[in-house]
Design a protein around this motif. Structure first.
Motif, PDB file in Angstrom:
ATOM      1  N   ARG A 120      23.123 -46.487   9.601  1.00  0.00           N
ATOM      2  CA  ARG A 120      22.349 -46.977   8.479  1.00  0.00           C
ATOM      3  C   ARG A 120      21.468 -48.179   8.816  1.00  0.00           C
ATOM      4  O   ARG A 120      21.649 -49.279   8.289  1.00  0.00           O
TER       5      ARG A 120
ATOM      6  N   ASN B  10       4.048 -38.572   4.725  1.00  0.00           N
ATOM      7  CA  ASN B  10       5.229 -38.353   5.557  1.00  0.00           C
ATOM      8  C   ASN B  10       4.841 -37.409   6.687  1.00  0.00           C
ATOM      9  O   ASN B  10       4.873 -36.203   6.547  1.00  0.00           O
TER      10      ASN B  10
ATOM     11  N   SER C 234      17.687 -43.624  12.468  1.00  0.00           N
ATOM     12  CA  SER C 234      18.507 -42.440  12.207  1.00  0.00           C
ATOM     13  C   SER C 234      18.142 -41.225  13.044  1.00  0.00           C
ATOM     14  O   SER C 234      19.005 -40.626  13.688  1.00  0.00           O
TER      15      SER C 234
ATOM     16  N   GLY D  35      20.087 -32.821   7.664  1.00  0.00           N
ATOM     17  CA  GLY D  35      18.888 -33.422   8.233  1.00  0.00           C
ATOM     18  C   GLY D  35      19.248 -34.480   9.245  1.00  0.00           C
ATOM     19  O   GLY D  35      18.743 -35.601   9.166  1.00  0.00           O
TER      20      GLY D  35
ATOM     21  N   ASP E  62       5.911 -42.946   5.587  1.00  0.00           N
ATOM     22  CA  ASP E  62       7.273 -42.717   6.086  1.00  0.00           C
ATOM     23  C   ASP E  62       7.166 -42.019   7.443  1.00  0.00           C
ATOM     24  O   ASP E  62       6.877 -40.831   7.524  1.00  0.00           O
TER      25      ASP E  62
ATOM     26  N   TYR F  99      11.818 -38.537  -2.698  1.00  0.00           N
ATOM     27  CA  TYR F  99      10.645 -39.321  -3.138  1.00  0.00           C
ATOM     28  C   TYR F  99      10.468 -39.383  -4.657  1.00  0.00           C
ATOM     29  O   TYR F  99      10.321 -40.476  -5.211  1.00  0.00           O
TER      30      TYR F  99
ATOM     31  N   TYR G 237      10.119 -39.547  11.460  1.00  0.00           N
ATOM     32  CA  TYR G 237      10.179 -38.493  12.484  1.00  0.00           C
ATOM     33  C   TYR G 237       9.132 -38.682  13.584  1.00  0.00           C
ATOM     34  O   TYR G 237       8.827 -37.731  14.311  1.00  0.00           O
TER      35      TYR G 237
HETATM   36  C1  LIG Z   1      11.441 -37.980   5.336  1.00  0.00           C
HETATM   37  C2  LIG Z   1      12.671 -38.807   5.401  1.00  0.00           C
HETATM   38  N1  LIG Z   1      12.570 -40.116   5.156  1.00  0.00           N
HETATM   39  C3  LIG Z   1      13.656 -40.915   5.194  1.00  0.00           C
HETATM   40  C4  LIG Z   1      14.906 -40.409   5.484  1.00  0.00           C
HETATM   41  C5  LIG Z   1      16.086 -41.337   5.444  1.00  0.00           C
HETATM   42  O1  LIG Z   1      16.478 -41.800   6.658  1.00  0.00           O
HETATM   43  P1  LIG Z   1      17.710 -42.794   6.791  1.00  0.00           P
HETATM   44  O2  LIG Z   1      18.873 -41.999   7.262  1.00  0.00           O
HETATM   45  O3  LIG Z   1      17.270 -43.806   7.803  1.00  0.00           O
HETATM   46  O4  LIG Z   1      17.958 -43.427   5.461  1.00  0.00           O
HETATM   47  C6  LIG Z   1      15.061 -39.045   5.731  1.00  0.00           C
HETATM   48  C7  LIG Z   1      16.398 -38.469   5.980  1.00  0.00           C
HETATM   49  O5  LIG Z   1      16.654 -37.305   5.856  1.00  0.00           O
HETATM   50  C8  LIG Z   1      13.912 -38.226   5.706  1.00  0.00           C
HETATM   51  O6  LIG Z   1      13.995 -36.909   5.950  1.00  0.00           O
END
Ligand SMILES: Cc1ncc(COP(=O)(O)O)c(C=O)c1O
Length: 394
Positions: A244, A170, A235, A38, A202, A127, A205
């Motif tokens: 991070r 999300n 990220s 991801g 969240d 989650y 994206y």
């Molecule tokens: C929906 C979702 N939230 C949060 C994250 C975490 O992101 P980070 O790398 O900033 O911890 C991801 C990572 O795959 C994600 O897909």
């Protein structure tokens, strides 16, 4: 010796497990193609890398305030104002070690034992485990492909009990790529306000959208603003997965609790990465547009190919970089001498015989589907889909 019963029940991340299996096979010289990760396959932009090098040279290598430097929190507040129409003071921002860490802080700040958290499925694998780690109880709403993997207001209302504390939103979604519209979000916000439910939004994206627009749920009115913890980070939009840096914004009371938790659990996020994040947020944004363009091309190609292969199908996601492939038509069929009866079985056989790594939907609360990430080159995507065709013709 008795270990923590609560934490012994936490399962490992299935997406990270698939990715590490893929990397191990690759390291052993196996010709494997991976669609589990991801993370953008793009490199972190030069201006961001240079800011980190400068930070090291200048000796910016010590502890910072636990919730992040004031200059970075100001830049994050500016981002929320300009991109999302959200007015946050720097004191309402908590910068953490990735959005994952921000989410863990958020659940820890609001949950008491037995509190229920509504999680729409398919959900991002972490989650439910995060909710359990904070003593909460996950309560799932199951969405269907026919409804574009979006829950309805009546489903939301039905899931609410007197123990409901929060809803996880999300959008754009991992794993479905679905994006809620402004009208849908407004209706969700109204229900949350009516029932005094927190929203963990969240929005990691948010910049990776191909149709439609991203709307922050906290932006509708004072009441939902007060109930929402908005999560975002560097990220995905800035190709900075390894650095991070994530951040959260919330009402002052929640932000303070999150900052206090973090001050004991992790101190500050990496000082050098904070300087890099500052450069990312305040520097040129054209790398994002270029990345979105490439992702969109890959998505279109992948969706078209999948829908031209017998036995599998998918709907077109509007954001993020994942496609959920429906494999239900394969259930009961035999491949390589074994009956396909679950997404896990499909993914296992696909990896073993075609050397293609995809993530079974089971971990996302969606058996009958496997997730492909198109955060990989067009050549890899073509090769993976060619192998799928051959695999199914076995
Ligand atoms: C929906 C979702 N939230 C949060 C994250 C975490 O992101 P980070 O790398 O900033 O911890 C991801 C990572 O795959 C994600 O897909």
């Amino acid at each position: 010796m008795n270990l923590s019963i609560k934490n012994m029940a936490i399962s490992p991340s299935p997406t990270l497990a698939i990715d590490s299996k893929f990397k191990e096979m690759k390291a052993n010289g196996v010709d494997v193609v991976g669609f589990g990760a991801g993370e953008p396959d793009f490199d972190t932009p030069e201006n961001i890398k240079n800011a980190a090098i400068e930070a090291i040279k200048e000796g910016f290598t010590r502890y910072t305030p636990a919730s992040g430097t004031l200059e970075l929190k100001k830049a994050v507040a500016e981002k929320f104002k300009n991109d999302n129409g959200l007015a946050y003071e720097p004191s309402q921002i908590v910068v953490s070690n990735g959005a994952k860490h921000s989410l863990v802080n958020a659940f820890s700040a609001i949950l008491n034992p037995g509190d229920e958290v509504i999680i729409p499925a398919p959900f991002w694998v972490s989650y439910p485990e995060m909710v359990k780690m904070a003593d909460g109880t996950p309560k799932f709403i199951y969405t269907t492909e026919e409804d574009n993997f979006k829950f309805s207001i009546s489903q939301l209302k039905e899931a609410i009990t007197d123990k409901t504390k929060a809803l996880i939103l999300n959008s754009p979604s991992n794993p479905t790529g679905m994006v809620y519209t402004k009208e849908e979000l407004k209706a969700i916000a109204d229900v949350c306000v009516e029932n005094n439910i927190y929203v963990i939004s969240d929005e990691i994206y948010e910049k990776l959208i191909y149709e439609g627009e991203h709307v922050s749920i906290a932006s509708f009115n004072e009441k939902i603003y007060d109930l929402t913890i908005t999560i975002n980070g560097m990220s995905k939009s800035y190709a900075m997965t390894g650095w991070r840096i994530g951040f959260a914004a919330a009402n002052p009371q929640i932000a303070k609790i999150m900052a206090n938790i973090q001050s004991h659990a992790a101190s500050n996020p990496n000082s050098i990465a904070q300087k890099a994040a500052l450069a990312g947020l305040t520097g040129p944004q054209d790398n994002i547009d270029a990345m979105v363009k490439v992702f969109k091309e890959r998505r279109d190609y992948m969706v078209e190919r999948i829908n031209n292969i017998d036995g599998v199908s998918c709907i077109k996601p509007n954001g993020a970089f994942y496609v959920m492939m429906n494999i239900k038509a394969l259930y009961g069929k035999e491949l390589y001498g074994q009956v396909i009866d679950s997404a896990d079985k499909f993914a296992e056989l696909f990896l073993e015989h075609a050397k293609v790594a995809v993530v079974p939907g089971t971990g996302f609360g969606a058996d009958g589907y496997v997730r492909w990430s198109y955060a990989t080159s067009k050549e890899n995507i073509k090769e993976g889909l060619d192998r799928l065709e051959k695999f199914l013709n076995n």
